[in-house]
Scaffold this motif. Structure first.
Motif, PDB file in Angstrom:
ATOM      1  N   PRO A 102     -33.454  36.797  12.935  1.00 17.71           N
ATOM      2  CA  PRO A 102     -34.011  35.556  12.383  1.00 17.71           C
ATOM      3  C   PRO A 102     -35.448  35.314  12.835  1.00 17.71           C
ATOM      4  O   PRO A 102     -35.884  35.768  13.887  1.00 17.71           O
ATOM      5  N   THR A 104     -38.992  32.318  11.774  1.00 21.53           N
ATOM      6  CA  THR A 104     -39.361  31.052  11.145  1.00 21.53           C
ATOM      7  C   THR A 104     -40.744  31.173  10.522  1.00 21.53           C
ATOM      8  O   THR A 104     -41.657  31.755  11.116  1.00 21.53           O
ATOM      9  N   ARG A 113     -36.336  29.160   7.438  1.00 21.99           N
ATOM     10  CA  ARG A 113     -35.710  30.269   8.158  1.00 21.99           C
ATOM     11  C   ARG A 113     -35.788  31.541   7.325  1.00 21.99           C
ATOM     12  O   ARG A 113     -35.375  31.557   6.163  1.00 21.99           O
ATOM     13  N   TYR A 115     -35.525  36.120   7.716  1.00 17.81           N
ATOM     14  CA  TYR A 115     -34.837  37.137   8.506  1.00 17.81           C
ATOM     15  C   TYR A 115     -35.283  38.525   8.060  1.00 17.81           C
ATOM     16  O   TYR A 115     -35.889  38.702   6.978  1.00 17.81           O
ATOM     17  N   SER A 226     -26.056  38.793  14.512  1.00 16.15           N
ATOM     18  CA  SER A 226     -27.376  38.196  14.614  1.00 16.15           C
ATOM     19  C   SER A 226     -27.438  37.336  15.870  1.00 16.15           C
ATOM     20  O   SER A 226     -26.404  36.952  16.445  1.00 16.15           O
ATOM     21  N   THR A 227     -28.653  37.004  16.283  1.00 15.63           N
ATOM     22  CA  THR A 227     -28.848  36.091  17.412  1.00 15.63           C
ATOM     23  C   THR A 227     -28.910  34.637  16.967  1.00 15.63           C
ATOM     24  O   THR A 227     -29.087  33.756  17.814  1.00 15.63           O
ATOM     25  N   TRP A 228     -28.777  34.367  15.671  1.00 15.61           N
ATOM     26  CA  TRP A 228     -28.841  32.978  15.185  1.00 15.61           C
ATOM     27  C   TRP A 228     -27.522  32.259  15.516  1.00 15.61           C
ATOM     28  O   TRP A 228     -26.456  32.720  15.116  1.00 15.61           O
ATOM     29  N   HIS A 230     -26.336  29.274  14.569  1.00 16.49           N
ATOM     30  CA  HIS A 230     -25.805  28.264  13.649  1.00 16.49           C
ATOM     31  C   HIS A 230     -25.624  28.855  12.246  1.00 16.49           C
ATOM     32  O   HIS A 230     -26.289  28.423  11.306  1.00 16.49           O
ATOM     33  N   PRO A 231     -24.746  29.846  12.079  1.00 17.65           N
ATOM     34  CA  PRO A 231     -24.557  30.427  10.740  1.00 17.65           C
ATOM     35  C   PRO A 231     -23.623  29.570   9.898  1.00 17.65           C
ATOM     36  O   PRO A 231     -22.774  28.834  10.420  1.00 17.65           O
ATOM     37  N   GLY A 246     -25.503  33.914  19.522  1.00 19.32           N
ATOM     38  CA  GLY A 246     -25.534  34.391  18.147  1.00 19.32           C
ATOM     39  C   GLY A 246     -24.142  34.500  17.556  1.00 19.32           C
ATOM     40  O   GLY A 246     -23.205  33.825  17.988  1.00 19.32           O
ATOM     41  N   LEU A 301     -28.732  30.954   7.296  1.00 19.06           N
ATOM     42  CA  LEU A 301     -29.302  30.532   8.575  1.00 19.06           C
ATOM     43  C   LEU A 301     -29.720  29.077   8.442  1.00 19.06           C
ATOM     44  O   LEU A 301     -30.771  28.769   7.887  1.00 19.06           O
ATOM     45  N   ASP A 303     -30.272  25.006   9.921  1.00 24.18           N
ATOM     46  CA  ASP A 303     -30.559  24.171  11.075  1.00 24.18           C
ATOM     47  C   ASP A 303     -29.326  23.350  11.395  1.00 24.18           C
ATOM     48  O   ASP A 303     -28.662  22.836  10.489  1.00 24.18           O
TER      49      ASP A 303
END
Length: 456
Positions: A102, A104, A113, A115, A226-228, A230-231, A246, A301, A303
């Motif tokens: 991810p 920004t 967002r 990726y 992924s390291t995100w 809040h999927p 993630g 992805l 917020d």
């Protein structure tokens, strides 16, 4: 009569405040549209909402059928009819694995967002060419393997595709349709020759907000990590492990459990913002404006707190705030005999409406929680100072300010607890109604209506 007129006036003024509240909601919708414009601008240069489909094996052919017809003059005439078609073969097994990195991008006030997906798709084909019918001559054309990509502008470098271990030349386009993607040409097979292929495609793909995959194999094993933190998963629910570091997701899907193959045969075209995405999702819920169909599996992805979504939900409670405030005024006039002018009703109602506009404007620059705190303190403080003069006493003004502060605190809790918003909201209304009924249970309404309010 005075009591009835005052009650009607309070109702009319409450309805009048709906006008500025609707105007505030219009501002929120405009800001949401500005954000979608920012998303489209970034997608045009970086890569749109990506969809990966395939690989798929396509074999073209031409059939010739000789027909005999008798003419009126007794002659026999032979007619050769030609038919062009193609067979589409889906992989027996399809395994997709990759990492979603991810990042920004900003456009003005808006953060979008994006990726980069780095991964591979491995497919195994075991295709058999059907035998022609009696009397039919068939010529098999040059087959190709298609890999559908919603927005090829998001490719970083050329995909590397190997067939049975040999690197193949990649050509732009699906080959058999006008859709977006790449394909490789294969050697023409001999009649009756089976097509057994082991395919591996390695690629790097950039996109915006949403990444989707079509389970086109007979057996599908689709993985993503992924390291995100809040999927949001759409389509079939995966086996998932989501935490602060993630997420990891895995979909194991059989072809009998999805219509992905049938959908692909009907319309192989993929588009990051058109036919493939239904666009039915309301942007106010925080998700991308377009969402892939249920046959695809996807991750967005998002917020954890979308300021426009939260502000829009908050304005739905604006009328309740105004109504409760006006009921408080009415009770003071009735019990304490303090006259409140309609203009004073209106000014306090406008201050409550301005709170929501402050909330939206501040949340575009600072954290939503801090924005809510600043806007609520400003409006509650203003109303408290103003009502201290209107109600002829600091304690009365502070009492009203405390009531409004409590309401704002409860509303913030409702915004954060979306799943329990209905039960919390209905419980709040019940508690307020019970408090009013208990406080006025001994009031003689006929006698109270006959008393002359205090003249200021």
């Amino acid at each position: 009569m005075r009591l009835t007129v005052k009650a009607v006036m309070a109702v009319v003024l409450t309805l009048a405040i709906l006008i500025p509240l609707q105007m505030v909601r219009g501002v929120i919708q405009d800001r949401q549209q500005y954000r979608e414009t920012a998303v489209r601008d970034i997608a045009a240069s970086f890569g749109g909402r990506q969809v990966l489909a395939g690989p798929v094996l396509v074999v073209p052919y031409e059939e010739r059928v000789t027909e005999t017809s008798n003419e009126d003059d007794g002659r026999v005439r032979q007619i050769v009819r030609r038919k062009h078609g193609q067979w589409t073969f889906f992989p027996e097994t399809l395994a997709v694995d990759g990492v979603l990195k991810p990042d920004t991008r900003r456009r003005g006030l808006h953060q979008v967002r994006v990726y980069e997906w780095e991964g591979n798709a491995q497919a195994r084909f075991d295709a058999a060419i059907p035998e022609p019918a009696d009397g039919v001559q068939r010529t098999i054309g040059q087959p190709w393997l298609s890999l559908g990509i919603a927005d090829v502008g998001g490719l970083r470098g050329a995909p590397r595709i190997r067939i049975n271990g040999a690197v193949a030349t990649v050509v732009q386009g699906l080959g058999h349709a006008d859709g977006s993607g790449v394909h490789v040409r294969l050697a023409v097979p001999a009649a009756g020759q089976p097509l057994r292929l082991d395919v591996r495609a390695d690629l790097q793909l950039r996109g915006t907000e949403t990444f989707a995959m079509l389970p086109l194999g007979t057996q599908n094993d689709l993985r993503l990590h992924s390291t995100w933190p809040h999927p949001k998963f759409d389509g079939k629910s995966p086996q998932q492990d989501v935490g602060g570091a993630g997420f990891r997701a895995r979909w194991q899907i059989a072809s009998v459990a999805t219509n992905a193959q049938r959908r692909y045969l009907q319309a192989p075209t993929l588009s990051s913002g058109g036919d493939f995405f239904d666009g039915a999702r309301d942007a106010s819920d925080g998700a991308p404006a377009g969402t892939p169909p249920g046959d695809a599996v996807s991750v967005s992805l998002l917020d954890p707190v979308n300021p426009y979504m939260q502000a829009d939900r908050a304005t739905k409670y604006g009328l309740l705030f105004v109504l409760l405030t006006f009921i408080g005024f009415f009770m003071f006039e009735l019990i304490k005999q303090v006259r409140v002018h309609p203009i004073q009703y209106l000014l306090v109602g406008m201050a409550i409406a301005i709170f929501f506009l402050l909330l939206v404007s501040l949340s575009e620059h600072i954290d939503f929680g801090l924005s809510y705190l600043v806007a609520s303190v400003a409006c509650v403080g203003l109303i408290g100072v103003y009502l201290s003069a209107v109600l002829r006493g600091w304690l009365r003004g502070l009492g009203f300010a405390a009531m409004l502060g409590t309401l704002y605190g409860v509303l913030y809790g409702l915004l954060l607890s979306e799943d329990n918003a209905l039960v919390l909201g209905s419980g709040l209304l019940f508690a307020i109604l019970a408090a009013i009924m208990l406080a006025t249970r001994k009031v003689d309404w006929y006698q109270a209506a006959q008393r002359e309010p205090e003249i200021r």
